[in-house]
Every structure is written in structure tokens, then in C-alpha cells.
Design an enzyme around this catalytic site. Structure first.
Site, PDB file in Angstrom:
ATOM      1  N   ALA A   1      16.418 -18.928   2.291  1.00 39.84           N
ATOM      2  CA  ALA A   1      15.478 -19.869   0.971  1.00 39.84           C
ATOM      3  C   ALA A   1      14.315 -19.128   0.979  1.00 39.84           C
ATOM      4  CB  ALA A   1      15.388 -20.801   3.013  1.00 39.84           C
TER       5      ALA A   1
ATOM      6  N   GLU B   1      12.699 -23.701  -4.116  1.00 40.65           N
ATOM      7  CA  GLU B   1      11.606 -25.261  -3.823  1.00 40.65           C
ATOM      8  C   GLU B   1      12.279 -25.949  -4.707  1.00 40.65           C
ATOM      9  OE1 GLU B   1       7.185 -23.693  -2.824  1.00 40.65           O
ATOM     10  OE2 GLU B   1       8.271 -22.674  -1.489  1.00 40.65           O
TER      11      GLU B   1
ATOM     12  N   GLY C   1      12.689 -23.021  -8.970  1.00 44.04           N
ATOM     13  CA  GLY C   1      14.649 -23.119  -8.890  1.00 44.04           C
ATOM     14  C   GLY C   1      14.187 -21.662  -9.945  1.00 44.04           C
TER      15      GLY C   1
ATOM     16  N   ILE D   1      19.621 -25.310   0.047  1.00 44.71           N
ATOM     17  CA  ILE D   1      18.769 -24.014   1.019  1.00 44.71           C
ATOM     18  C   ILE D   1      21.047 -24.363   1.491  1.00 44.71           C
ATOM     19  CG2 ILE D   1      18.943 -22.946   3.131  1.00 44.71           C
ATOM     20  CD1 ILE D   1      16.684 -23.107   0.774  1.00 44.71           C
ATOM     21  N   THR D   2      22.080 -24.088   1.169  1.00 46.97           N
ATOM     22  CA  THR D   2      23.041 -23.473   1.698  1.00 46.97           C
ATOM     23  C   THR D   2      23.948 -22.874   2.988  1.00 46.97           C
ATOM     24  OG1 THR D   2      23.538 -22.636  -1.109  1.00 46.97           O
ATOM     25  CG2 THR D   2      25.829 -22.126   1.203  1.00 46.97           C
TER      26      THR D   2
ATOM     27  N   GLY E   1      48.028 -34.710 -17.270  1.00 41.43           N
ATOM     28  CA  GLY E   1      47.373 -35.798 -16.073  1.00 41.43           C
ATOM     29  C   GLY E   1      47.541 -35.403 -14.530  1.00 41.43           C
TER      30      GLY E   1
ATOM     31  N   GLU F   1      22.487 -18.680  -7.045  1.00 39.94           N
ATOM     32  CA  GLU F   1      21.900 -17.087  -6.979  1.00 39.94           C
ATOM     33  C   GLU F   1      21.768 -16.537  -8.139  1.00 39.94           C
ATOM     34  OE1 GLU F   1      22.897 -14.268  -4.574  1.00 39.94           O
ATOM     35  OE2 GLU F   1      24.199 -15.811  -2.817  1.00 39.94           O
TER      36      GLU F   1
ATOM     37  N   THR G   1      20.822 -18.873 -12.328  1.00 42.46           N
ATOM     38  CA  THR G   1      21.234 -19.411 -13.331  1.00 42.46           C
ATOM     39  C   THR G   1      21.926 -18.698 -14.631  1.00 42.46           C
ATOM     40  OG1 THR G   1      19.734 -19.790 -14.581  1.00 42.46           O
ATOM     41  CG2 THR G   1      20.015 -21.702 -13.343  1.00 42.46           C
TER      42      THR G   1
HETATM   43  N1  CAA Z   1      14.432  -5.775  -7.183  1.00 38.84           N
HETATM   44  C1  CAA Z   1      12.789  -5.547  -6.187  1.00 38.84           C
HETATM   45  N2  CAA Z   1      12.447  -5.811  -6.823  1.00 38.84           N
HETATM   46  C2  CAA Z   1      11.839  -6.420  -8.138  1.00 38.84           C
HETATM   47  C3  CAA Z   1      12.952  -6.942  -8.826  1.00 38.84           C
HETATM   48  C4  CAA Z   1      14.652  -6.760  -7.946  1.00 38.84           C
HETATM   49  N3  CAA Z   1      15.984  -6.834  -8.523  1.00 38.84           N
HETATM   50  N4  CAA Z   1      13.371  -7.412 -10.134  1.00 38.84           N
HETATM   51  C5  CAA Z   1      12.177  -7.582  -9.783  1.00 38.84           C
HETATM   52  N5  CAA Z   1      11.225  -6.971  -8.768  1.00 38.84           N
HETATM   53  C6  CAA Z   1      10.075  -6.782  -8.892  1.00 38.84           C
HETATM   54  C7  CAA Z   1       9.039  -6.718 -10.436  1.00 38.84           C
HETATM   55  O1  CAA Z   1       8.615  -5.330 -10.289  1.00 38.84           O
HETATM   56  C8  CAA Z   1       7.874  -7.616  -9.652  1.00 38.84           C
HETATM   57  O2  CAA Z   1       6.697  -6.404  -8.717  1.00 38.84           O
HETATM   58  P1  CAA Z   1       4.856  -5.619  -9.028  1.00 38.84           P
HETATM   59  O3  CAA Z   1       4.506  -7.327  -9.725  1.00 38.84           O
HETATM   60  O4  CAA Z   1       4.824  -5.096  -7.825  1.00 38.84           O
HETATM   61  O5  CAA Z   1       5.935  -4.547 -10.533  1.00 38.84           O
HETATM   62  C9  CAA Z   1       7.923  -8.644  -8.842  1.00 38.84           C
HETATM   63  O6  CAA Z   1       9.206  -8.519  -8.155  1.00 38.84           O
HETATM   64  C10 CAA Z   1       8.056  -9.716 -10.080  1.00 38.84           C
HETATM   65  O7  CAA Z   1       8.841  -9.375 -11.106  1.00 38.84           O
HETATM   66  P2  CAA Z   1       8.980  -9.929 -12.150  1.00 38.84           P
HETATM   67  O8  CAA Z   1       7.548  -9.828 -12.794  1.00 38.84           O
HETATM   68  O9  CAA Z   1      10.062  -9.946 -13.244  1.00 38.84           O
HETATM   69  O10 CAA Z   1       8.848 -11.937 -11.599  1.00 38.84           O
HETATM   70  P3  CAA Z   1       9.343 -12.995 -12.605  1.00 38.84           P
HETATM   71  O11 CAA Z   1       8.290 -14.344 -11.720  1.00 38.84           O
HETATM   72  O12 CAA Z   1       9.358 -12.785 -14.510  1.00 38.84           O
HETATM   73  O13 CAA Z   1      11.250 -13.462 -12.572  1.00 38.84           O
HETATM   74  C11 CAA Z   1      12.994 -13.577 -11.961  1.00 38.84           C
HETATM   75  C12 CAA Z   1      12.196 -12.817 -12.328  1.00 38.84           C
HETATM   76  C13 CAA Z   1      14.232 -12.487 -12.346  1.00 38.84           C
HETATM   77  C14 CAA Z   1      13.437 -14.621 -12.709  1.00 38.84           C
HETATM   78  C15 CAA Z   1      13.468 -13.963 -11.021  1.00 38.84           C
HETATM   79  O14 CAA Z   1      12.353 -15.346 -10.428  1.00 38.84           O
HETATM   80  C16 CAA Z   1      14.762 -14.975 -10.971  1.00 38.84           C
HETATM   81  O15 CAA Z   1      15.622 -13.837 -10.676  1.00 38.84           O
HETATM   82  N6  CAA Z   1      14.999 -16.115 -10.376  1.00 38.84           N
HETATM   83  C17 CAA Z   1      16.090 -16.779 -10.203  1.00 38.84           C
HETATM   84  C18 CAA Z   1      16.398 -17.146  -8.826  1.00 38.84           C
HETATM   85  C19 CAA Z   1      16.956 -17.273  -8.121  1.00 38.84           C
HETATM   86  O16 CAA Z   1      18.267 -16.537  -8.495  1.00 38.84           O
HETATM   87  N7  CAA Z   1      17.505 -17.987  -7.089  1.00 38.84           N
HETATM   88  C20 CAA Z   1      18.873 -18.216  -5.963  1.00 38.84           C
HETATM   89  C21 CAA Z   1      18.196 -18.621  -4.736  1.00 38.84           C
HETATM   90  S1  CAA Z   1      18.942 -18.196  -3.949  1.00 38.84           S
HETATM   91  C22 CAA Z   1      20.986 -19.281  -3.777  1.00 38.84           C
HETATM   92  O17 CAA Z   1      21.430 -19.953  -4.772  1.00 38.84           O
HETATM   93  C23 CAA Z   1      20.958 -18.648  -2.810  1.00 38.84           C
HETATM   94  C24 CAA Z   1      22.756 -19.879  -2.522  1.00 38.84           C
HETATM   95  O18 CAA Z   1      22.439 -21.303  -2.750  1.00 38.84           O
HETATM   96  C25 CAA Z   1      23.770 -19.014  -2.001  1.00 38.84           C
END
Ligand code: CAA
Length: 387
Positions: A126, A129, A133, A159-160, A348, A371, A373
Site C-alpha cells: 500500500a 493514495e 500516484g 491496492i491490489t 469479429g 507499479e 506508469t
Molecule cells: N531504490 C532505493 N532508493 C531510491 C530509489 C531506488 N530505486 N530511487 C530513488 N531512491 C531514493 C532516492 O535516493 C532518494 O533518497 P535520498 O533523499 O536519501 O537521496 C529518495 O528515494 C527519493 O527519491 P527521488 O527524489 O528520486 O524521488 P521522487 O519523488 O523524485 O520520485 C519516483 C521517485 C521514481 C517518481 C517514484 O515516486 C516512483 O517510482 N513513482 C511511481 C510510483 C509507483 O510506482 N507506484 C506503484 C504503486 S504499487 C502498484 O501499483 C502495485 C500493484 O497494484 C500491483
């Protein structure tokens, strides 16, 4: 002679045969009704648990099968080939528990992972929100320390398997002034007082897997349910996705393979202008392109799985984030194209629910969205390349 790390071995091939046989016999027959009625595929769950295929990634020391990342990919692929909704059982069990595997105390792992391995409960994840997203760090759900407890309030969305899972990895803000570094991860149980679920979302596909809000109202949980240290929850959440975007790639591959296999069978049977439509070169080229895109995405996914496995064993894999996003993006884009072409090949008939390919096309769409977009995946890849 040694093979590249990601080449499937004999055990992987045997695993694929086992899962395909099980999926053909026990999962595929229910796929259409699961989709039509929007019912959770309990038959699939029971069959997967009985064969110990519902959470193969759980290590042996926690009672699991201890399968490697490629084996988990193969299981998800083969289940998705029959029924995408059912493939979310092994996929989401992995998504919910990888945060524990990466960051939790040994005690927390021992408390929860064996229960998942025994099939006593599924584990959801989870993060998202209503207003957070793609920008996951903008979450508002709060966790406030109160003695040796935390009190959680907020609404998680999309939430899946919500409602059917017993356990949830929940990301919540513990320090609102600290941004992404003020987010922590917790284990929340379905039966914790104050946990409830929103209505089932009415979705285009994966209808057998419930997608619901997880609503947290003054949920008081022991502080030792925190996963890792306070403030590390966002990193754990993103590090988890580095491993599990590969499982979404696997799901996409499976859906696409199911559509391709069905379409190939169809064009060999269907006759027009006095011959099987498979004899028309225009359709042969379509089939060749479908298989080519699928195999390219599969090889990228297996390479990503090998990197995930190495990282899980403590190796520093600098390009895991790139490979994971690339595999998810390539496989889901391929699945969307392949399933759409499969509908086209059936004409069809393909557009009706009497045939499975329209379901596969609807199911494929979500793999480009969840996970992260595919626009976010491209952003993640570009960040890695440019940093
Ligand atoms: N591994 C570990 N840490 C990481 C990381 C990674 N791959 N990528 C970034 N971080 C860390 C960064 O180093 C940073 O830490 P510090 O502040 O200590 O340096 C912190 O995380 C924040 O990183 P960013 O500043 O890069 O974060 P951001 O806010 O700019 O955005 C993003 C990152 C890549 C856009 C991220 O928000 C993202 O992946 N968004 C998409 C959300 C997503 O995938 N949601 C899926 C929901 S789950 C789902 O869908 C499941 C389902 O139903 C089956």
C-alpha cells in the site's frame, strides 16, 4: 561451458512445465467466469498453495520454496498465460513481502513470512493514495508515535488484492517536515482495529483481483511492526519496485503468450477464400512480429531477473533500477500490442467474450499502468542514464 546467468536451467524448464500443466487444468477453466463475475479466483489460490507456487520467492529459512527471481518470473508468466487475475496471487505476495526481505528485522520476518509461505494469508502493498500516484512521496497517510505504538490515519488507494489479503505493507509519513525521508513502512493486518476497505473499483480488466482503498482510522499497531528504521520507508518502497517491476513484466509476458498461442491456433483453423487464413502472408507477418516482440521482452525480463537475484544476495547491481523499469516497460508495451493484434487476427470473433483474447487485451492494459506508469518507467530509466 558456463551459461549466461539468466539462461533458464533444467529446473526452470521443469518448473515451467509443472506450472503450465497446473494452470491449464485448474486455472484456465475459471478464467472467463472470474473475469465475467469479478470474483477472486479462490480455485487458483487453492491450487497454487497446494503446489507451493503461491509465493515461491519466500526463502527456505522462512518456510518458503526459496526459488530464485527467474523461477518467480516463470511461475507468474505461466499463471498469467491462463488468467491474469490469478497471476496477481504470486506477484502481489512478492510485492507485499519484498519490503520485509529487504529491510525488516529478523523478528518481523519470522513473524510474517512463514505465514505467507504456508498460504495462511496473502500480503499486499500500500503505497499509492488518491492524490499521490506517480508522485508517491506526496502521500498524506500519517503514522504518529504514541509510546510503544504508532497510530495510523489515512487512505491508501488502488491496492491490489485489498480485502482478500491478510497483511499489508503500508507506507506512511512519520515526519511531515522531511519529505521522502520522513516516510516509514509498517506491517498492518486486515484485522487490526480501524482497518476497513473501500468499494471494489469497477475496472477494465484484472476483474478477478479486487482493487480497493485501504482505509486506516486510528489504527494502533505495535512499534515493532515498523519495517526497518524510521524514515527509510520510501527507499524501501522504491527498492522493492526495483525487484517487483520485473514480476509485472512477467505478468505481461504471460498475458501476451496466452494471446499469441490462441491466435496461432485460430488462424490455422479459420478458413476464408478457400484456405486457412494462416496461409495469408499479411497475417504471417503479424504473427512473426508478435512473437519477435514477445521474445525480445522475455530476454530483457530474464536478464533483469538475474540482476534482481544477484542484488537479493547482497551484490551491488548498479543498473538494476534501469533493467527493472526497462523490462516492465518493454514487456507491457509488447503485451498491449500483441493482445491487440490477437484480437485483430480473430476479427469479429476476437471482439466478443466468446473468445479469450479480448479479456487478454483488457488485462494487458493494466501492466502499462501499475507499479509505475510506463511514463514513470521512462523517467526512471532516463534518470539512471543521465546521472
Ligand atoms: N531504490 C532505493 N532508493 C531510491 C530509489 C531506488 N530505486 N530511487 C530513488 N531512491 C531514493 C532516492 O535516493 C532518494 O533518497 P535520498 O533523499 O536519501 O537521496 C529518495 O528515494 C527519493 O527519491 P527521488 O527524489 O528520486 O524521488 P521522487 O519523488 O523524485 O520520485 C519516483 C521517485 C521514481 C517518481 C517514484 O515516486 C516512483 O517510482 N513513482 C511511481 C510510483 C509507483 O510506482 N507506484 C506503484 C504503486 S504499487 C502498484 O501499483 C502495485 C500493484 O497494484 C500491483
Amino acid at each position: 561451458m558456463s551459461f549466461p546467468l539468466y539462461a533458464p536451467g533444467d529446473e526452470h524448464r521443469m518448473l515451467r512445465e509443472t506450472v503450465r500443466a497446473l494452470a491449464d487444468e485448474k486455472i484456465a477453466p475459471h478464467a472467463a467466469s472470474v473475469d465475467e463475475n469479478g470474483e477472486f479466483p479462490w480455485e487458483a489460490y487453492k491450487a497454487l498453495v497446494a503446489a507451493d507456487l503461491h509465493a515461491v520467492h519466500v526463502p527456505e529459512q522462512y518456510g518458503g520454496a526459496g526459488a530464485d527471481a527467474l523461477a518467480a518470473v516463470i511461475v507468474i508468466e505461466e499463471v498469467a498465460r491462463a488468467c491474469a487475475s490469478s497471476s496477481l496471487i504470486p506477484a502481489v505476495n512478492k510485492l507485499g513481502t519484498v519490503p520485509l526481505l529487504l529491510s525488516a528485522s529478523e523478528d518481523l520476518k519470522q513473524r510474517y513470512l512463514p505465514r505467507v509461505a504456508r498460504g495462511e494469508g496473502m500480503f499486499s502493498y500500500a503505497l499509492s493514495e488518491p492524490e499521490a500516484g506517480s508522485d508517491a512521496a506526496a502521500m498524506k497517510t500519517r503514522a504518529v508515535r504514541d509510546g510503544d505504538h504508532y497510530v495510523l490515519n489515512g487512505t491508501k488507494m488502488w491496492i491490489t488484492n485489498a480485502g482478500v489479503s491478510e497483511f499489508y505493507t503500508v507506507m506512511a509519513v512519520t515526519d511531515p517536515a522531511a519529505g521522502a525521508r520522513g516516510i516509514s513502512a509498517f506491517v498492518v493486518e486486515k484485522d487490526d482495529e480501524g482497518v476497513s476497505f473501500g468499494a471494489k473499483e469497477k475496472k477494465l480488466g484484472i476483474k478477478g483481483s479486487p482493487t480497493r482503498q485501504v482505509i486506516l482510522e486510528n489504527v494502533r499497531i505495535p512499534a515493532d511492526r515498523m519495517i526497518g528504521e524510521e524514515g527509510t520507508g520510501f527507499k524501501t518502497a522504491l527498492a522493492t519496485l526495483d525487484h517487483t517491476r520485473i514480476t509485472i513484466a512477467a505478468q505481461a509476458l504471460g498475458i501476451a503468450q496466452g494471446a499469441l498461442d490462441y491466435a496461432i491456433g485460430y488462424v490455422k483453423e479459420r478458413k476464408q477464400f478457400g484456405k486457412a487464413i494462416a496461409e495469408f502472408q499479411g497475417l504471417q507477418f503479424m504473427i512473426a512480429d508478435m512473437a519477435m516482440k514477445l521474445e525480445a521482452a522475455r530476454q530483457l525480463t530474464y536478464a533483469a531477473a538475474a540482476k534482481s537475484e544477484a542484488a537479493m544476495h547482497g551484490e551491488r547491481v548498479a543498473d538494476l533500477t534501469f533493467f527493472s523499469s526497462a523490462a516492465k516497460c518493454a514487456a507491457s508495451d509488447a503485451a498491449m500490442e500483441i493482445t491487440t493484434d490477437a484480437v485483430q487476427l480473430l476479427g469479429g470473433y476476437g471482439y466478443t467474450r466468446d473468445y479469450p483474447v479480448e479479456r487478454m487485451m483488457r488485462d494487458a492494459k493494466i501492466t502499462q499502468i501499475y507499479e509505475g506508469t510506463n511514463q514513470i518507467q521512462r523517467m526512471v530509466m532516463a534518470r539512471q542514464l543521465l546521472k
